[in-house]
Write an enzyme that holds these catalytic residues in place. Sequence first.
Site, PDB file in Angstrom:
ATOM      1  N   ARG A  16       0.790  -1.287   0.067  1.00 19.18           N
ATOM      2  CA  ARG A  16      -0.047  -0.163  -0.028  1.00 19.18           C
ATOM      3  C   ARG A  16       0.781   1.143   0.087  1.00 19.18           C
ATOM      4  O   ARG A  16       0.383   2.373  -0.034  1.00 19.18           O
ATOM      5  CB  ARG A  16      -1.045   0.151   1.352  1.00 19.18           C
ATOM      6  CG  ARG A  16      -2.155  -1.061   0.990  1.00 19.18           C
ATOM      7  CD  ARG A  16      -2.746  -1.436   2.469  1.00 19.18           C
ATOM      8  NE  ARG A  16      -1.954  -2.181   3.228  1.00 19.18           N
ATOM      9  CZ  ARG A  16      -2.249  -2.959   4.277  1.00 19.18           C
ATOM     10  NH1 ARG A  16      -3.353  -2.423   4.821  1.00 19.18           N
ATOM     11  NH2 ARG A  16      -1.587  -3.782   4.965  1.00 19.18           N
ATOM     12  N   GLU A 160      -8.982 -10.608  11.456  1.00 16.52           N
ATOM     13  CA  GLU A 160      -8.372  -9.665  10.681  1.00 16.52           C
ATOM     14  C   GLU A 160      -9.741  -9.019  10.003  1.00 16.52           C
ATOM     15  O   GLU A 160     -10.712  -9.705   9.804  1.00 16.52           O
ATOM     16  CB  GLU A 160      -7.608 -10.145   9.369  1.00 16.52           C
ATOM     17  CG  GLU A 160      -6.170 -10.794  10.083  1.00 16.52           C
ATOM     18  CD  GLU A 160      -5.451  -9.709  10.912  1.00 16.52           C
ATOM     19  OE1 GLU A 160      -5.208  -8.682  10.217  1.00 16.52           O
ATOM     20  OE2 GLU A 160      -5.245  -9.892  11.905  1.00 16.52           O
TER      21      GLU A 160
HETATM   22  C1  UD1 Z   1      -1.279  -7.038  11.183  1.00 19.65           C
HETATM   23  C2  UD1 Z   1      -2.013  -7.766  12.094  1.00 19.65           C
HETATM   24  C3  UD1 Z   1      -3.333  -6.911  12.473  1.00 19.65           C
HETATM   25  C4  UD1 Z   1      -2.998  -5.805  13.193  1.00 19.65           C
HETATM   26  C5  UD1 Z   1      -1.914  -4.886  12.532  1.00 19.65           C
HETATM   27  C6  UD1 Z   1      -1.380  -3.690  13.277  1.00 19.65           C
HETATM   28  C7  UD1 Z   1      -1.606  -9.853  10.989  1.00 19.65           C
HETATM   29  C8  UD1 Z   1      -2.250 -10.761  10.165  1.00 19.65           C
HETATM   30  N1  UD1 Z   1      -2.196  -8.855  11.277  1.00 19.65           N
HETATM   31  O1  UD1 Z   1      -1.815  -6.430  10.127  1.00 19.65           O
HETATM   32  O2  UD1 Z   1      -3.959  -7.561  13.307  1.00 19.65           O
HETATM   33  O3  UD1 Z   1      -3.962  -4.863  13.548  1.00 19.65           O
HETATM   34  O4  UD1 Z   1      -0.783  -5.546  12.025  1.00 19.65           O
HETATM   35  O5  UD1 Z   1      -0.607  -2.984  12.554  1.00 19.65           O
HETATM   36  O6  UD1 Z   1      -0.567 -10.119  11.631  1.00 19.65           O
HETATM   37  N2  UD1 Z   1       5.382  -9.172   7.602  1.00 19.65           N
HETATM   38  C9  UD1 Z   1       6.582  -9.917   7.368  1.00 19.65           C
HETATM   39  N3  UD1 Z   1       6.170 -11.128   6.686  1.00 19.65           N
HETATM   40  C10 UD1 Z   1       5.112 -11.579   6.350  1.00 19.65           C
HETATM   41  C11 UD1 Z   1       3.875 -10.480   6.385  1.00 19.65           C
HETATM   42  C12 UD1 Z   1       4.302  -9.421   7.170  1.00 19.65           C
HETATM   43  O7  UD1 Z   1       7.540  -9.881   7.999  1.00 19.65           O
HETATM   44  O8  UD1 Z   1       4.885 -12.471   5.166  1.00 19.65           O
HETATM   45  C13 UD1 Z   1       5.597  -7.923   8.526  1.00 19.65           C
HETATM   46  C14 UD1 Z   1       5.505  -6.560   7.888  1.00 19.65           C
HETATM   47  O9  UD1 Z   1       6.700  -6.202   6.989  1.00 19.65           O
HETATM   48  C15 UD1 Z   1       4.907  -5.599   8.912  1.00 19.65           C
HETATM   49  C16 UD1 Z   1       4.379  -6.686   9.771  1.00 19.65           C
HETATM   50  O10 UD1 Z   1       4.853  -8.036   9.839  1.00 19.65           O
HETATM   51  O11 UD1 Z   1       6.270  -5.157   9.560  1.00 19.65           O
HETATM   52  C17 UD1 Z   1       2.708  -6.407   9.853  1.00 19.65           C
HETATM   53  O12 UD1 Z   1       2.662  -6.499   8.608  1.00 19.65           O
HETATM   54  P1  UD1 Z   1       1.266  -6.022   7.566  1.00 19.65           P
HETATM   55  O13 UD1 Z   1       1.094  -6.760   6.469  1.00 19.65           O
HETATM   56  O14 UD1 Z   1       1.517  -4.793   7.849  1.00 19.65           O
HETATM   57  O15 UD1 Z   1       0.304  -6.591   8.544  1.00 19.65           O
HETATM   58  P2  UD1 Z   1      -1.145  -5.713   8.759  1.00 19.65           P
HETATM   59  O16 UD1 Z   1      -2.233  -5.741   7.603  1.00 19.65           O
HETATM   60  O17 UD1 Z   1      -1.008  -4.125   9.325  1.00 19.65           O
HETATM   61 CA    CA Z   2       0.808  -2.887   9.268  1.00 13.05          CA
END
Ligand code: UD1
Ligand code: CA
Length: 463
Positions: A16, A160
Amino acid sequence: MSDLHIVVLAAGKGTRMNSAQPKVLHRVAGRPLIDHVLEKAQALAPRSTTVVVGHQAEALMQVLDGRPHLTFVVQEPQLGTAHALLTTESALAQARGTLVLLSGDVPLLSIKTLKTLVDRHTSTAAAATVVTAIVDDPTGYGRIVRTGSSAGEQIARIVEEKDATRAEHAIREINSGIYAFALEGLFEAVRRVASENVQREYYLPDLVAIYRQAGRTVETVIVSNPDEIRGINSRSELAAVSTIVRQEKATQLMDAGVTIEDPATAYIDGDVTVGADTILHPGVFLEGRTTIGSGCEIHSGVRIVDSQIGDRVTILNHCVITGSRVASGASVGPFAHLRSGSDIREGARVGNFVEMKKAVLGAGSKAGHLSYLGDATIGAKVNIGAGTITCNYDGAKKNQTVIGDGAFIGSDTQLIAPVTVGNGAYVGSGTTIREDVPDGSLAVSAGKQRNIEGWVDKKKGKK
Ligand code: UD1
Ligand code: CA
């Protein structure tokens, strides 16, 4: 704190953001998001800090290279936050005690909240403790589903947004994505997370339901200031978080005695210090490792980067000052450009349209108008006339100009470096200085003026 390990998730693509660079390298108050998070992590004095990288791992590791005590684990492909945690299993094989999981995109979390999280988690001997907040607009976040409707009820699971029912959408308690976990049995439990959801991802928040169904304790810590747990997923959220950080910085400075005429337009990085009774007019940018003394006045449109400004300094509108020093009582601008290595000594004055680089302007000296002073050492009480240029570059290398104390350089002088003008020497206007000028001498290079009478009429063909 003993037996504490930290994992920071930073492998996600940050879709995003629509960016070519990793999300966690985008800056808030002059520093990459990930640095804000790592700084908080270090405050817990953990035994280890593991950063999960993946999307653009090289770029990220390059920026973080050299930071002490970091272990990197590469998650490839990125199958969700639970999968991300799982990739740290071998790095943490010897680890015991508590794991605190932070998100690289949640930069405002306070150290106080982190300590509360660890205290609550250890004192309740929970399997997991989740940091949550109650917000007006929960859009985009995972929702905290409790067993009953009151806030005192136990947490049952996290859903989620994309998987939530209409009723669940209305829940205003959100998941921060920050947790403490007991390391005992953690990875076995994470392996049980499935990807049966809208995004086909392995969601770490699903661990809550897994633990609760197994009868293990899951605790929550509700933060009182929801701004702390704002996650950054888009440029708008980046801007919103930047605004919060700027407001906090401005408030701190005002509390310490700085006048900020319009805090909404004060762009001051976290590490900047400003002394009491300094006045900042609207639209001032103070960046990096800048220090400003007390009793200064900094007018609108000024940008100061990595520079040291003394006390009672006036900086008039629209100056750009980088990597420089301005001593007490000096005045600069308007429209001056002090490039790196400019050193303006006590009480000196730099006027409009003056550019300086690697140049000392001695105490009480003046360069009032339209000059370039580069690779120069100018003594005390020197007057630099309008339009003076140090010709420091001969096409191959940079050369030094030295001007002694009390010298007077007439307007429109070119100083062809390397060259020295002695103490108390005078240089006539319009002179090209190619040779050293001894102390106390006058240097002139222009020939005697000739007036050719009637020249203009003759040129125009008149009688
Ligand atoms: C996530 C949470 C959500 C919470 C929110 C808070 C999950 C599924 N959801 O959603 O409940 O309210 O954070 O900000 O966890 N990342 C990895 N590897 C991956 C995917 C993500 O390292 O395969 C890291 C991203 O770089 C980021 C963090 O994990 O730093 C969160 O991932 P993001 O995709 O931003 O999750 P949200 O949709 O924000
Ligand atoms: Ca996030």
